[in-house]
Design a protein around this motif. Structure first.
Motif, PDB file in Angstrom:
ATOM      1  N   LEU A 176       0.847  -1.190   0.000  1.00  0.00           N
ATOM      2  CA  LEU A 176       0.000   0.000   0.000  1.00  0.00           C
ATOM      3  C   LEU A 176       0.880   1.237   0.000  1.00  0.00           C
ATOM      4  CD1 LEU A 176      -2.594  -1.112   2.694  1.00  0.00           C
ATOM      5  CD2 LEU A 176      -3.101  -0.718   0.280  1.00  0.00           C
ATOM      6  N   PRO A 177       0.492   2.295  -0.690  1.00  0.00           N
ATOM      7  CA  PRO A 177       1.297   3.530  -0.677  1.00  0.00           C
ATOM      8  C   PRO A 177       1.183   4.260   0.651  1.00  0.00           C
ATOM      9  CG  PRO A 177      -0.678   3.827  -1.977  1.00  0.00           C
ATOM     10  CD  PRO A 177      -0.639   2.378  -1.606  1.00  0.00           C
ATOM     11  N   VAL A 178       2.139   5.119   0.911  1.00  0.00           N
ATOM     12  CA  VAL A 178       2.149   5.905   2.142  1.00  0.00           C
ATOM     13  C   VAL A 178       0.931   6.823   2.168  1.00  0.00           C
ATOM     14  CG1 VAL A 178       3.401   7.655   3.452  1.00  0.00           C
ATOM     15  CG2 VAL A 178       4.648   5.787   2.343  1.00  0.00           C
ATOM     16  N   GLY A 179       0.290   6.889   3.330  1.00  0.00           N
ATOM     17  CA  GLY A 179      -0.886   7.735   3.487  1.00  0.00           C
ATOM     18  C   GLY A 179      -2.201   7.024   3.297  1.00  0.00           C
ATOM     19  N   THR A 180      -2.180   5.742   2.930  1.00  0.00           N
ATOM     20  CA  THR A 180      -3.423   4.995   2.745  1.00  0.00           C
ATOM     21  C   THR A 180      -4.066   4.695   4.093  1.00  0.00           C
ATOM     22  OG1 THR A 180      -2.505   3.955   0.767  1.00  0.00           O
ATOM     23  CG2 THR A 180      -4.453   2.946   1.742  1.00  0.00           C
ATOM     24  N   HIS A 181      -5.352   4.996   4.216  1.00  0.00           N
ATOM     25  CA  HIS A 181      -6.078   4.736   5.455  1.00  0.00           C
ATOM     26  C   HIS A 181      -6.656   3.328   5.425  1.00  0.00           C
ATOM     27  CE1 HIS A 181      -6.243   8.744   7.474  1.00  0.00           C
ATOM     28  NE2 HIS A 181      -5.901   9.131   6.254  1.00  0.00           N
ATOM     29  N   LEU A 182      -6.518   2.616   6.532  1.00  0.00           N
ATOM     30  CA  LEU A 182      -7.117   1.296   6.694  1.00  0.00           C
ATOM     31  C   LEU A 182      -8.269   1.406   7.674  1.00  0.00           C
ATOM     32  CD1 LEU A 182      -4.197   0.597   5.574  1.00  0.00           C
ATOM     33  CD2 LEU A 182      -4.500  -1.600   6.680  1.00  0.00           C
ATOM     34  N   THR A 183      -9.424   0.953   7.265  1.00  0.00           N
ATOM     35  CA  THR A 183     -10.620   1.030   8.085  1.00  0.00           C
ATOM     36  C   THR A 183     -10.999  -0.358   8.577  1.00  0.00           C
ATOM     37  OG1 THR A 183     -12.099   0.771   6.189  1.00  0.00           O
ATOM     38  CG2 THR A 183     -11.394   3.015   6.736  1.00  0.00           C
ATOM     39  N   ALA A 184     -12.120  -0.426   9.300  1.00  0.00           N
ATOM     40  CA  ALA A 184     -12.599  -1.721   9.779  1.00  0.00           C
ATOM     41  C   ALA A 184     -13.018  -2.617   8.623  1.00  0.00           C
ATOM     42  CB  ALA A 184     -13.771  -1.527  10.741  1.00  0.00           C
ATOM     43  N   ALA A 185     -13.335  -2.024   7.453  1.00  0.00           N
ATOM     44  CA  ALA A 185     -13.708  -2.821   6.290  1.00  0.00           C
ATOM     45  C   ALA A 185     -12.531  -3.601   5.725  1.00  0.00           C
ATOM     46  CB  ALA A 185     -14.295  -1.920   5.204  1.00  0.00           C
ATOM     47  N   HIS A 186     -11.333  -3.385   6.269  1.00  0.00           N
ATOM     48  CA  HIS A 186     -10.179  -4.183   5.866  1.00  0.00           C
ATOM     49  C   HIS A 186     -10.394  -5.655   6.205  1.00  0.00           C
ATOM     50  CE1 HIS A 186      -5.957  -4.940   4.927  1.00  0.00           C
ATOM     51  NE2 HIS A 186      -5.825  -5.567   6.089  1.00  0.00           N
ATOM     52  N   PHE A 187     -11.253  -5.917   7.196  1.00  0.00           N
ATOM     53  CA  PHE A 187     -11.564  -7.288   7.606  1.00  0.00           C
ATOM     54  C   PHE A 187     -12.992  -7.621   7.197  1.00  0.00           C
ATOM     55  CE2 PHE A 187      -8.366  -5.713  10.553  1.00  0.00           C
ATOM     56  CZ  PHE A 187      -7.394  -6.702  10.448  1.00  0.00           C
ATOM     57  N   ALA A 188     -13.233  -8.902   6.998  1.00  0.00           N
ATOM     58  CA  ALA A 188     -14.550  -9.383   6.582  1.00  0.00           C
ATOM     59  C   ALA A 188     -15.222 -10.103   7.744  1.00  0.00           C
ATOM     60  CB  ALA A 188     -14.410 -10.331   5.387  1.00  0.00           C
ATOM     61  N   PRO A 189     -16.513  -9.877   7.960  1.00  0.00           N
ATOM     62  CA  PRO A 189     -17.206 -10.622   9.031  1.00  0.00           C
ATOM     63  C   PRO A 189     -17.210 -12.109   8.729  1.00  0.00           C
ATOM     64  CG  PRO A 189     -18.761  -9.422   7.650  1.00  0.00           C
ATOM     65  CD  PRO A 189     -17.404  -8.963   7.243  1.00  0.00           C
ATOM     66  N   GLY A 190     -16.913 -12.896   9.738  1.00  0.00           N
ATOM     67  CA  GLY A 190     -16.828 -14.333   9.567  1.00  0.00           C
ATOM     68  C   GLY A 190     -15.417 -14.854   9.409  1.00  0.00           C
ATOM     69  N   GLN A 191     -14.449 -13.969   9.289  1.00  0.00           N
ATOM     70  CA  GLN A 191     -13.066 -14.425   9.176  1.00  0.00           C
ATOM     71  C   GLN A 191     -12.443 -14.573  10.565  1.00  0.00           C
ATOM     72  OE1 GLN A 191     -10.900 -10.544   7.578  1.00  0.00           O
ATOM     73  NE2 GLN A 191      -9.456 -11.931   8.550  1.00  0.00           N
ATOM     74  N   TYR A 192     -11.225 -15.098  10.608  1.00  0.00           N
ATOM     75  CA  TYR A 192     -10.497 -15.284  11.859  1.00  0.00           C
ATOM     76  C   TYR A 192      -9.261 -14.399  11.853  1.00  0.00           C
ATOM     77  CZ  TYR A 192     -13.435 -19.396  12.546  1.00  0.00           C
ATOM     78  OH  TYR A 192     -14.519 -20.233  12.712  1.00  0.00           O
ATOM     79  N   VAL A 193      -8.944 -13.840  13.010  1.00  0.00           N
ATOM     80  CA  VAL A 193      -7.802 -12.935  13.136  1.00  0.00           C
ATOM     81  C   VAL A 193      -6.972 -13.322  14.360  1.00  0.00           C
ATOM     82  CG1 VAL A 193      -8.899 -10.982  11.987  1.00  0.00           C
ATOM     83  CG2 VAL A 193      -9.208 -11.291  14.443  1.00  0.00           C
TER      84      VAL A 193
END
Length: 273
Positions: free
Chosen positions: A118-135
């Motif tokens: 990802l380029p510098v300055g890119t924002h990561l939100t909660a949508a980076h993860f999918a419901p139902g996945q494992y972390v």
């Protein structure tokens, strides 16, 4: 393995193009830095109570891109939160200014594959993860201070009577006599408890709220309310068991409502033979 279409992006990480890609079993996405906001509970479609930990992704964005040519490995440095200039060391303040991002409260590095850069300055939100996945959620456990062996290691303690005098909560013998003539390393004894970095593996993402940047994880995670935690895709769950996840991150318009994991097909209250 570097895909041919990513060759130019790999050589010029500062000029990366943000475009959706297909996730492969070899893809290693970036994680996020989040804040433990506390715990709550919900009831699923079967009426079963689900304990949840709420994680807040506060202004998480890419601060630095590390490549094998410059640093010797490929990773993304992410920052979370905000700080005033006088609260940040001048060297770290210069690091943020050179990247063109605001001051961050906490930075963390995540190793990634070339297709997840990802380029510098890119924002990561909660949508980076999918419901139902494992972390996997990593954090610092709550410090308990100096504790005895019963609290620290779960010892049963000594008898309450039959000649026992003021040794009810003591550990007892710590080893043999002349042979070996010492206490072995790793012996469970009294000492400082907690305050260590621990990882909860394969935690289930029950709900994702991209509007408020909240991640609801089933169960508990290490640390006090307000502590920083580091969330990334689980490494022990097979690729086929995970739902489709955005690569390198979610780039579309944010949903207006929270996303909830699909309900279980098995009735938890049904009689099992």
């Amino acid at each position: 393995m570097i895909q041919p279409a990513l060759a130019e992006e790999y050589d010029q990480p500062d000029a990366l193009l943000l475009e959706p890609r297909t996730m492969l079993p070899s893809t290693r996405r970036s994680g996020v830095v989040a804040v433990k906001a506390g715990m709550t509970q919900e009831w699923d479609a079967w009426g079963q109570r689900v304990p949840l930990t709420v994680l807040w992704i506060d202004e998480c964005e890419v601060v630095q891109v590390k490549t094998p040519e410059r640093e010797g490995y490929m990773a993304l440095q992410l920052g979370c939160g905000a700080k005033r200039d006088k609260q940040v060391h001048r060297q770290l303040r210069g690091h943020f200014r050179a990247a063109g991002v605001p001051n961050k409260r906490r930075c963390r590095e995540f190793k990634v594959t070339p297709d997840a850069l990802l380029p510098v300055g890119t924002h990561l939100t909660a949508a980076h993860f999918a419901p139902g996945q494992y972390v996997d959620v990593q954090g610092t456990t709550i410090g308990k201070g100096f504790q005895g062996v019963m609290k620290r290691w779960g010892f049963a303690g000594q008898p309450a009577s039959h000649g026992n005098s003021k040794a009810h909560r003591k550990p007892g013998a710590t080893g043999a006599c002349q042979d070996p003539g010492k206490v072995w390393k790793g012996k469970k004894m009294a000492g400082r408890m907690g305050g260590k970095q621990r990882t909860v593996q394969s935690a289930y993402v029950y709900k994702v709220d991209p509007v408020r940047n909240l991640l609801y994880v089933r169960g508990q995670v290490p640390g006090h309310k307000g502590n920083f935690v580091y969330v990334r895709d689980a490494v022990l769950v097979p690729f086929k068991r995970q739902p489709e996840r955005p690569v390198p991150t979610y780039l579309g318009p944010l949903p207006d409502a929270p996303l909830v994991a699909p309900p279980s097909a098995v009735d938890p209250y049904a009689a099992r033979e």
